[in-house]
Design an enzyme around this catalytic site. Structure first.
Site, PDB file in Angstrom:
ATOM      1  N   ASN A   1       0.847  -1.182   0.000  1.00 22.76           N
ATOM      2  CA  ASN A   1       0.000   0.000   0.000  1.00 22.76           C
ATOM      3  C   ASN A   1       0.887   1.238   0.000  1.00 22.76           C
ATOM      4  OD1 ASN A   1      -1.770   2.092   0.535  1.00 22.76           O
ATOM      5  ND2 ASN A   1      -3.129   0.782   1.730  1.00 22.76           N
ATOM      6  N   ASP A   2       1.112   1.772  -1.161  1.00 24.03           N
ATOM      7  CA  ASP A   2       2.007   2.923  -1.317  1.00 24.03           C
ATOM      8  C   ASP A   2       1.576   4.115  -0.472  1.00 24.03           C
ATOM      9  OD1 ASP A   2       3.799   1.851  -3.092  1.00 24.03           O
ATOM     10  OD2 ASP A   2       2.763   2.561  -4.874  1.00 24.03           O
TER      11      ASP A   2
END
Ligand code: GLC
Ligand code: GLC
Length: 813
Positions: free
Chosen positions: A486-487
């Site tokens: 999850n950037d």
């Protein structure tokens, strides 16, 4: 249910999606080209072309953030008396008597009819050629003689797509072209450091041309009414600076019933340094002439098109299923695999949601894309693995992305995403299982592309695992670094400055505390693969060493990562829980449920089943599973980008299609076929296509990255189509876990997980030098293979041992 307007339909026989109304809710695009020369093309022929790299080697210009949205492309203007129209409706938007766009496998055919004239354009990039072919067929379907004026149009980009959009003080003075017969050459910057040029050619004499945009369009006109076209007279303009374009002018007379073909060719050429010029200031056109000669007749072009079609026939014959359910079969056999090729080629660089400028090839993304592609062209997958690993650092850390042209890591989104290294194992193992080619592990691969730093690829895998082990936090869980998958979960970036990038800002001492349960699960899953690989290679000690680390990780998750009904998501910088019932918002996240159930952590203690149930209870909605629930309603300083998004979008409780398959695989491993299928069908494009063309908005034939979640203003609305890890994950899920045909080192493992309603189906699978015809008889079971026969002989266990040749397999569940 609200009746939704339909804009098209599938044509499975031709492997096409047929768009019948040009005014789709969003441009519905396709990709042309498979190796070096690429184009994006919308259903109205908008889009652009580039060579290898959408940022550094852009051939034609495109405007983002445009009004209307999709402006600029390859346009044919047909002037028939006072009526001017385009086969793809845009840009003139003259109402057509008939319109159709067929997006097929690496080609697009756009057909328009107006006042008794049909114009049909076939767009494709021939295999191994650096050119886009546009074969235009004009047919007079009326009873009168037609005298038509035809104008082509392409606008050149000044190569670097980023500076092309900003450095006007220079750009307006650099543009240069040459015109030779029916070919317009674009040679901006060729006089200095560039050794490449482009050209736009047509295989017929022309009666005029234009190469200067303002002359062609008129400063106060638009693409919809270029002054030259409106007047019906080219001005033979020669661009000097400003904005160079290429437009041919051709006068066409058609008798009633007569048809004429024109081959337009948009080509790209590179010359050696000492052969750049044929005379002072004159570009050496030898290679252009040669390329043109290969594609200058309808016959040659038809031949090249036939080759492209055969290429796709062969690719799509590697895995083919017949279930009797058209919606499933067309996704598995055609569109999902096609999208996997596209994501393999482009990673997340160029789409109508990715500018081609911002992002290169992702380390994580490209490794994941491999699982959807490796069965198609293993040799290219092999090269990709080496390219990716070559950007890694000696401690196992990685640049988050690299530039396809240079294959060098770039720092645009920084590094230190602590999940990145694990993906290298994921990709490499998939490759070896598909091919049996262990020799890849002995390849010498550098660090950060530095000559002299080479170690074996196996060593890269080892340091990838070690990178996790060497970066554990207070709970002995993996430190998250800048972020994990999850950037936007940026737990070491505390930002109040809107001009700071969430991903590259490191303003608290990076990675010292915040930990990720997603990486913990990923580590266990890829770790098991790594251990199996070591055992296969006889590296017993290394296998034991890693097994211990995995066992310790499993214990840490059970002890510190379980919230009672689901797995926690993370610990933040202060050691507080994220994704816990104790939190006010975002009590549960999908990523850790997916990875920890795939890792089967705490299965015996009931954790897996509870986690999967919680996904159904809290995350699932009509359009799929949301990323977190409830959505964040306010910005949380210590969480980073995730809470910057409004409720229901993107990483804040959007349906991030990419991670739905993780839970689906978790369901499959747990043997819950009904649940797996119902989650799968919700995000399967063919099911969405049937119900929600208007709401969904984006292309109905491929997955998009994100569908607005249940907390959004308009749940079900799709965005960010095409370039998403969803493609590879959907493929991996359906091919290996639902339909249950799983490549393994010594053969194919058969282990389907199906809904009770599944009926008998057959998969044809080419695997190395073998071809298997596998028929599964589910008999109402969701999981569990009872008996397998291979060519009539009973097989023990669930792996059909590999041997070359044709085989028939029967599987009873
Ligand atoms: C985007 C990125 C991918 C990331 C995901 C979630 O799809 O390409 O790398 O994992 O967003 O943030
Ligand atoms: C944004 C997006 C995310 C993507 C990232 C890449 O944060 O929300 O999906 O992966 O940009 O830089």
């Amino acid at each position: 249910m609200e009746q939704q307007k339909r804009y098209g339909h599938f044509d499975d026989q031709h492997r096409e999606y047929v768009i019948t109304d040009p005014q789709t809710p969003w441009p519905w695009i396709n990709y042309l080209g498979n190796e070096d020369f690429f184009s994006l093309i919308s259903n109205t022929a908008g889009g652009y072309s580039f060579y290898k790299d959408a940022k550094f080697r852009r051939i034609t210009r495109y405007r983002y953030n445009n009004v209307p949205m999709d402006n600029g492309g390859r346009y044919f203007y047909i002037k028939d008396g006072d009526t001017v129209w385009n086969p793809g409706w845009k840009p003139c938007k003259t109402p057509l008597d008939f319109y159709e766009c067929r997006h097929g496998m690496s080609y697009t055919r756009v057909t328009g009819r107006k006042n008794g004239v049909e114009a049909s354009v076939l767009f494709f990039v021939p295999l191994k050629k650096w050119a886009e072919v546009q074969k235009l067929t004009l047919t007079n379907q009326s009873n009168e003689v037609k005298n038509l004026k035809l104008f082509s149009f392409e606008e050149w980009c000044l190569w670097n797509a980023a500076t092309d959009m900003e450095n006007f003080q220079r750009n307006f003075s650099t543009g240069e072209v040459e015109i030779e017969g029916s070919t317009i050459y674009h040679k901006t910057e060729y006089r200095e450091r560039r050794n490449h040029y482009a050209f736009y050619h047509v295989n017929t004499p022309i009666q005029g041309f234009d190469t200067d945009r303002e002359t062609f369009v008129g400063l106060y006109n638009e693409f919809a009414d270029p002054q030259v076209v409106m007047e019906g007279k080219p001005r033979n303009s020669h661009a000097h600076g400003w904005s160079p374009i290429a437009s041919h002018y051709i006068e066409v007379t058609l008798q009633p019933g007569e048809s004429k073909n024109f081959v337009f060719l948009l080509g790209y050429i590179e010359n050696e340094q000492d052969k750049k010029f044929s005379a002072p200031q004159v570009i050496n056109k030898d290679k252009a002439h040669a390329l043109i000669a290969e594609l200058d007749t309808t016959q040659k072009v038809d031949q090249a098109f036939a080759e492209l079609c055969q290429y796709w026939d062969a690719l799509l014959n590697i895995y083919n299923v017949r279930t009797g359910n058209d919606k499933l079969d067309r996704m598995v056999n055609i569109w999902n695999q096609y999208q996997c090729m596209v994501t393999f080629n482009f990673s997340r660089s160029a789409s109508f949601f990715e500018s081609g400028i911002g992002r290169g090839m992702g380390f994580r993304d490209s490794n994941q894309d491999l699982v959807g592609f490796v069965h198609q062209i293993p040799s290219r997958a092999r090269q990709r693995i080496i390219d990716i690993a070559s950007t890694q650092f000696p401690d196992g850390g990685c640049y988050h992305q690299y530039q396809p042209l240079t294959k060098r890591g770039n720092n645009d989104i920084g590094g230190g995403f602590n999940d990145d290294p694990c993906w290298l194992i994921f990709g490499t193992v998939a490759y070896i299982k598909e091919t049996g080619d262990f020799s890849i592990l002995d390849e010498m691969v550098p660090f950060d592309n530095q000559p002299g730093s080479e170690v074996t690829l196996f060593e890269h895998l080892k340091i990838s695992m070690d990178h996790v082990i060497n970066n554990l936090g207070p709970h002995m869980l993996p430190l998250i670094g800048r972020a994990d998958w999850n950037d936007c979960l940026n737990l070491n970036c505390f930002s109040w400055d809107p001009n700071e990038s969430f991903q590259t800002t490191e303003n608290v001492s990076e990675g010292t505390k915040a930990e990720s349960l997603m990486i913990a699960g990923l580590f266990v899953v890829t770790g098991k693969d790594y251990v199996a690989l070591c055992q296969k290679l006889g590296k017993t000690q290394e296998a034991e060493r890693m097994q211990k680390a995995i066992d310790a990780m499993i214990e840490a998750v059970k002890k510190h990562g379980w919230d009672g009904e689901w797995y926690l998501r993370a610990y933040d910088f202060y050691g507080n829980k994220i994704g816990s019932n104790e939190c006010d918002e975002a009590k549960i996240f999908i990523e850790s449920q997916g990875w920890c159930t795939m890792a089967e952590i705490g299965a015996q203690e009931g954790m897996v089943a509870k986690s999967l149930d919680s996904c159904k209870k809290y995350l699932e909605c009509e359009h799929g599973m949301v990323l977190n629930n409830p959505a964040f309603t306010k910005y949380i300083y210590e969480y980073g980008e995730i809470s910057s998004y409004p409720e229901g979008y993107k990483e804040n409780a959007g349906i991030f299609c990419h991670n739905n398959p993780w839970v689906i695989i978790g369901e499959c491993l747990a043997g819950r076929g009904n649940d797996a299928w119902s989650h799968y069908a919700k995000i399967l494009p063919s099911y969405v296509e049937e119900k929600y063309q208007t709401l969904h908005k984006v292309e109905p034939y491929v997955n998009c990255q994100m569908v607005a979640g249940k907390d959004a203003f308009k749940p079900g609305e799709g965005k960010n189509s095409w370039l998403t890890g969803t493609a590879a994950w959907m493929w991996y899920t359906v091919s290996e876990f639902i339909l249950g045909i799983k490549p393994d080192y010594d053969g194919i493992r058969i282990d389907p997980c199906l809904p009770e309603t599944a009926t008998d189906y057959t998969v044809s699978r080419k695997f190395r030098d073998a071809e298997y015809e596998i028929t599964i008889h589910p008999n109402g079971a969701q999981k569990g293979v009872k008996a397998i026969t291979l060519d009539g002989q009973k097989v023990d266990g669930t792996v059909i041992p590999y041997s070359a040749g044709k085989h028939v397999v029967e599987v009873t569940m």
